[in-house]
Design an enzyme around this catalytic site. Structure first.
Site, PDB file in Angstrom:
ATOM      1  N   SER A  50       0.833  -1.199   0.000  1.00  0.00           N
ATOM      2  CA  SER A  50       0.000   0.000   0.000  1.00  0.00           C
ATOM      3  C   SER A  50       0.873   1.258   0.000  1.00  0.00           C
ATOM      4  O   SER A  50       1.700   1.432  -0.895  1.00  0.00           O
ATOM      5  CB  SER A  50      -0.961  -0.043   1.185  1.00  0.00           C
ATOM      6  OG  SER A  50      -1.977   0.926   1.044  1.00  0.00           O
ATOM      7  N   ASP A  79      -8.941  -5.252  -5.571  1.00  0.00           N
ATOM      8  CA  ASP A  79      -8.313  -4.272  -4.682  1.00  0.00           C
ATOM      9  C   ASP A  79      -8.438  -2.895  -5.343  1.00  0.00           C
ATOM     10  O   ASP A  79      -7.873  -2.670  -6.418  1.00  0.00           O
ATOM     11  CB  ASP A  79      -6.848  -4.626  -4.456  1.00  0.00           C
ATOM     12  CG  ASP A  79      -6.137  -3.703  -3.487  1.00  0.00           C
ATOM     13  OD1 ASP A  79      -6.718  -2.664  -3.109  1.00  0.00           O
ATOM     14  OD2 ASP A  79      -5.000  -4.020  -3.101  1.00  0.00           O
TER      15      ASP A  79
END
Length: 166
Positions: free
Chosen positions: A24, A80
């Site tokens: 991330s 995602d």
């Protein structure tokens, strides 16, 4: 300062390599760190970046400047939203690098961006590759393959098992 400077160390030792890895926002920082090292004159062969579910960090000019030089592997999970969030919501951001897209396991009830999901799927990939390598006799179980006295392949022994269908 008594601490060695990373850029100086890498320039002085062209045989050494650094791997920058992150999930991330950590993946975004790893990408920027890799680009910064290249901008400081570190050889592209010495820097490799692997990200998991990372958002893009720059625009088309940034991608054009680093896409051919930065060894970037972007691992993303189907479903995602983060890897394309800034591309779709804000605009102007661009992803680059080699993308590997993993399927979200149906047994997992977490969000596809969760670090635990990426970790679980990475372990599954490792189990699968290890079993294939052992079955093909590429690497015997629990043994490193050595060529001319130098290790060329090492697979840590896999112990335990995963449920069928995982």
């Amino acid at each position: 300062s008594d601490r060695p400077d990373l850029v100086e160390e890498l320039r002085a030792h062209p045989e050494q390599k650094i791997y920058l890895i992150g999930h991330s926002l950590g993946g975004a920082v790893a990408t920027l760190g890799g680009a910064a090292l290249l901008a400081e004159g570190v050889s592209p062969e010495q820097v490799e970046v692997v990200t998991f579910g990372a958002p893009p960090v720059g625009n088309q000019a940034f991608a054009d400047a680093f896409a051919s030089r930065l060894q970037l592997t972007r691992i993303t999970m189907k479903g995602d939203p983060i890897p394309d969030s800034l591309v779709n919501l804000v605009g102007g951001y661009r992803q680059f690098g080699r993308e590997i897209k993993w399927d979200m396991p149906r047994q997992v009830d977490k969000l596809p961006h969760a670090m635990a999901v990426y970790g679980d799927v990475a372990m599954k990939q490792y189990f699968d590759v290890t079993k294939k390598a052992e079955a093909a006799d590429v690497v015997p179980a629990d043994v490193s393959k050595v060529t001319d006295g130098q290790p060329t392949v090492y697979l840590a022994p896999v112990t335990g098992s995963l449920p069928d269908g995982w």
